[in-house]
Write a protein that holds these residues in place. Sequence first.
Motif, mmCIF file in Angstrom:
data_model
loop_
_atom_site.group_PDB
_atom_site.id
_atom_site.type_symbol
_atom_site.label_atom_id
_atom_site.label_comp_id
_atom_site.label_asym_id
_atom_site.label_seq_id
_atom_site.Cartn_x
_atom_site.Cartn_y
_atom_site.Cartn_z
ATOM 1 N N ASN A 29 33.053 34.093 49.211
ATOM 2 C CA ASN A 29 34.583 34.370 49.719
ATOM 3 C C ASN A 29 35.162 34.850 48.563
ATOM 4 O O ASN A 29 35.671 34.135 47.524
ATOM 5 N N HIS A 30 35.329 36.112 48.317
ATOM 6 C CA HIS A 30 36.137 36.837 47.485
ATOM 7 C C HIS A 30 37.401 37.096 47.520
ATOM 8 O O HIS A 30 38.005 37.811 47.225
ATOM 9 N N ASN A 31 38.121 35.996 48.530
ATOM 10 C CA ASN A 31 39.513 35.972 48.522
ATOM 11 C C ASN A 31 40.383 35.064 47.585
ATOM 12 O O ASN A 31 41.457 34.861 48.106
ATOM 13 N N HIS A 32 39.657 34.741 46.518
ATOM 14 C CA HIS A 32 40.408 34.009 45.557
ATOM 15 C C HIS A 32 40.972 32.687 46.263
ATOM 16 O O HIS A 32 42.371 32.516 46.308
ATOM 17 N N PRO A 33 40.267 31.785 46.690
ATOM 18 C CA PRO A 33 40.761 30.683 47.214
ATOM 19 C C PRO A 33 41.285 29.594 46.248
ATOM 20 O O PRO A 33 40.946 29.673 45.050
ATOM 21 N N THR A 34 42.291 28.815 46.726
ATOM 22 C CA THR A 34 42.867 27.564 46.052
ATOM 23 C C THR A 34 41.862 26.459 46.365
ATOM 24 O O THR A 34 40.782 26.410 47.044
ATOM 25 N N ARG A 60 34.994 22.472 35.864
ATOM 26 C CA ARG A 60 33.675 22.751 34.920
ATOM 27 C C ARG A 60 33.317 24.136 35.030
ATOM 28 O O ARG A 60 32.914 24.700 33.741
ATOM 29 N N PHE A 61 33.498 24.733 36.013
ATOM 30 C CA PHE A 61 32.902 25.990 36.253
ATOM 31 C C PHE A 61 33.732 26.902 35.239
ATOM 32 O O PHE A 61 33.172 27.830 34.686
ATOM 33 N N VAL A 62 35.010 26.710 35.350
ATOM 34 C CA VAL A 62 35.755 27.653 34.405
ATOM 35 C C VAL A 62 35.212 27.198 32.903
ATOM 36 O O VAL A 62 35.299 28.274 32.192
ATOM 37 N N ASP A 63 35.503 26.185 32.652
ATOM 38 C CA ASP A 63 35.048 25.787 31.296
ATOM 39 C C ASP A 63 33.499 26.542 30.751
ATOM 40 O O ASP A 63 33.415 27.135 29.743
ATOM 41 N N LYS A 64 32.866 26.732 31.704
ATOM 42 C CA LYS A 64 31.431 27.192 31.414
ATOM 43 C C LYS A 64 31.396 28.620 31.611
ATOM 44 O O LYS A 64 30.271 29.470 31.386
ATOM 45 N N GLY A 65 32.606 29.200 32.079
ATOM 46 C CA GLY A 65 32.733 30.690 32.174
ATOM 47 C C GLY A 65 32.103 31.170 33.468
ATOM 48 O O GLY A 65 31.613 32.324 33.612
ATOM 49 N N LEU A 66 31.780 30.255 34.549
ATOM 50 C CA LEU A 66 31.126 30.666 35.777
ATOM 51 C C LEU A 66 32.111 30.929 36.711
ATOM 52 O O LEU A 66 32.029 31.639 37.794
ATOM 53 N N ALA A 67 33.523 31.100 36.409
ATOM 54 C CA ALA A 67 34.396 31.324 37.314
ATOM 55 C C ALA A 67 35.790 31.463 36.417
ATOM 56 O O ALA A 67 36.039 30.912 35.355
ATOM 57 N N TYR A 79 40.891 30.506 42.410
ATOM 58 C CA TYR A 79 39.588 30.521 41.574
ATOM 59 C C TYR A 79 38.688 32.041 42.187
ATOM 60 O O TYR A 79 38.803 32.377 43.205
ATOM 61 N N ASP A 80 38.197 32.506 41.211
ATOM 62 C CA ASP A 80 37.300 33.932 41.446
ATOM 63 C C ASP A 80 36.135 33.851 40.721
ATOM 64 O O ASP A 80 35.926 33.474 39.290
ATOM 65 N N ALA A 81 35.191 33.856 41.278
ATOM 66 C CA ALA A 81 33.653 33.823 40.856
ATOM 67 C C ALA A 81 33.394 35.325 40.098
ATOM 68 O O ALA A 81 32.381 35.250 39.327
ATOM 69 N N THR A 83 33.645 37.168 37.422
ATOM 70 C CA THR A 83 34.184 37.132 35.826
ATOM 71 C C THR A 83 34.245 38.192 35.179
ATOM 72 O O THR A 83 34.598 38.269 33.811
ATOM 73 N N SER A 84 34.153 39.475 35.687
ATOM 74 C CA SER A 84 34.218 40.475 35.078
ATOM 75 C C SER A 84 35.539 41.059 34.801
ATOM 76 O O SER A 84 36.467 40.556 35.628
ATOM 77 N N ALA A 85 35.853 41.804 34.010
ATOM 78 C CA ALA A 85 37.196 42.161 33.699
ATOM 79 C C ALA A 85 37.830 42.923 34.781
ATOM 80 O O ALA A 85 37.522 44.154 35.181
ATOM 81 N N HIS A 86 38.948 42.487 35.542
ATOM 82 C CA HIS A 86 39.651 42.995 36.398
ATOM 83 C C HIS A 86 40.860 42.045 36.640
ATOM 84 O O HIS A 86 40.886 41.145 36.212
ATOM 85 N N GLY A 87 41.787 42.849 37.187
ATOM 86 C CA GLY A 87 43.341 42.444 37.371
ATOM 87 C C GLY A 87 43.680 41.988 38.804
ATOM 88 O O GLY A 87 42.712 42.099 39.654
ATOM 89 N N HIS A 88 44.696 41.545 39.024
ATOM 90 C CA HIS A 88 45.206 40.828 40.377
ATOM 91 C C HIS A 88 46.523 41.406 40.681
ATOM 92 O O HIS A 88 47.358 41.335 39.802
ATOM 93 N N PHE A 89 46.595 41.656 41.993
ATOM 94 C CA PHE A 89 47.975 42.174 42.520
ATOM 95 C C PHE A 89 48.372 41.092 43.709
ATOM 96 O O PHE A 89 47.600 40.827 44.364
ATOM 97 N N LYS A 90 49.577 40.702 43.503
ATOM 98 C CA LYS A 90 50.099 39.910 44.561
ATOM 99 C C LYS A 90 51.423 40.612 45.161
ATOM 100 O O LYS A 90 52.115 40.798 44.478
ATOM 101 N N CYS A 91 51.250 40.814 46.316
ATOM 102 C CA CYS A 91 52.588 41.281 47.148
ATOM 103 C C CYS A 91 53.646 40.314 47.277
ATOM 104 O O CYS A 91 53.655 39.133 47.775
ATOM 105 N N ILE A 92 54.775 40.432 46.789
ATOM 106 C CA ILE A 92 55.846 39.401 46.682
ATOM 107 C C ILE A 92 56.642 39.532 47.928
ATOM 108 O O ILE A 92 57.468 38.713 48.325
ATOM 109 N N SER A 93 56.151 40.277 49.097
ATOM 110 C CA SER A 93 56.785 40.209 50.357
ATOM 111 C C SER A 93 55.958 39.555 51.450
ATOM 112 O O SER A 93 56.388 38.563 51.993
ATOM 113 N N CYS A 94 54.624 39.995 51.504
ATOM 114 C CA CYS A 94 53.681 39.268 52.409
ATOM 115 C C CYS A 94 52.775 38.174 51.864
ATOM 116 O O CYS A 94 52.159 37.508 52.286
#
Lengths: 135, 135
Positions: A29-34, A60-67, A79-81, A83-94
Amino acid sequence: MKIYDEHLIRNGIRPSVQRLKIFEFLHKNHNHPTADNIYEALLPAIPTLSKTTVYNTLNRFVDKGLAVVVNIDEHEARYDANTSAHGHFKCISCGGFFDIHFPEPDIKLPKGFQAENYHLNIKGYCKVCNEKKNR
Amino acid sequence: MKIYDEHLIRNGIRPSVQRLKIFEFLHKNHNHPTADNIYEALLPAIPTLSKTTVYNTLNRFVDKGLAVVVNIDEHEARYDANTSAHGHFKCISCGGFFDIHFPEPDIKLPKGFQAENYHLNIKGYCKVCNEKKNR
DNA sequence: ACTTAATTTGTAATCATTACAAAAATGAAT
DNA sequence: ATTCATTTTTGTAATGATTACAAATTAAGT
Ligand SMILES: [Mn+2]
Ligand SMILES: [Mn+2]
Ligand SMILES: [Zn+2]
Ligand SMILES: [Zn+2]
């Protein structure tokens, strides 16, 4: 899944059922779940699941660099599995959430500094909200 | 200060004593204070100050574009009166916090998207912690 | 002065995350 | 298989930053 199993072992994390399911969920699930999203999604499959376990495991995943955890908004750790370099965009309207890919940034840190991770967070209007606004 | 007064008025914010002091504090202290930092710092000068007012005011500043909030860590919202494009570095060892200046980033957003603000957050080791580590 | 609107204040509520200790599961050694 | 230590999970309580809300105060306009 054998492949996720080995991925965890390789990173020094013993693959319990809970950890495996959470890891698998993040990868499918690449929808960046909470943390709560994950908890709710896995509850049917693991009725005894505790939210504490979800938090412990994600940390633990974040500590070990898995997420990576994306703090684009306060009160919302996603959270995001990937871990390659990329950014994120959040729409402040929807509230829509998108991955942003960008060319290797040329950032000069002060002498002697060492970066462990970069986070590029962008807020603005997504396509549909932007069109709605300009009308 | 007359100059801060006018700055607020120009942005549609009526300059009450509280707002003025908070705005002035943000402009004189470039250490990216938290809401609580600001509250504690101004309490001697404004003994009746309420933390709610600090939060309300900071939220208003951010809404109007007079300040940015830096969410480099969850549970730590820091405020910055420097709204020009720059990034932030936080040392994961000592907690040190630094501004990072970088050349105009060449980020292509998806068609139709419009960015309101960019946040570049970097975590790693600062100079002294890095030297301590490599020894 | 009177009336209305804006701002501030104090307190209570919210809510995500963490702390903690007991319970359960796992693994190794006998 | 039984024992014993270690790891992991679970449930509940605590934390702490932020927000909601309504009363009190202040400012503005007539
Ligand atoms: Mn992503
Ligand atoms: Mn800054
Ligand atoms: Zn949108
Ligand atoms: Zn440091």
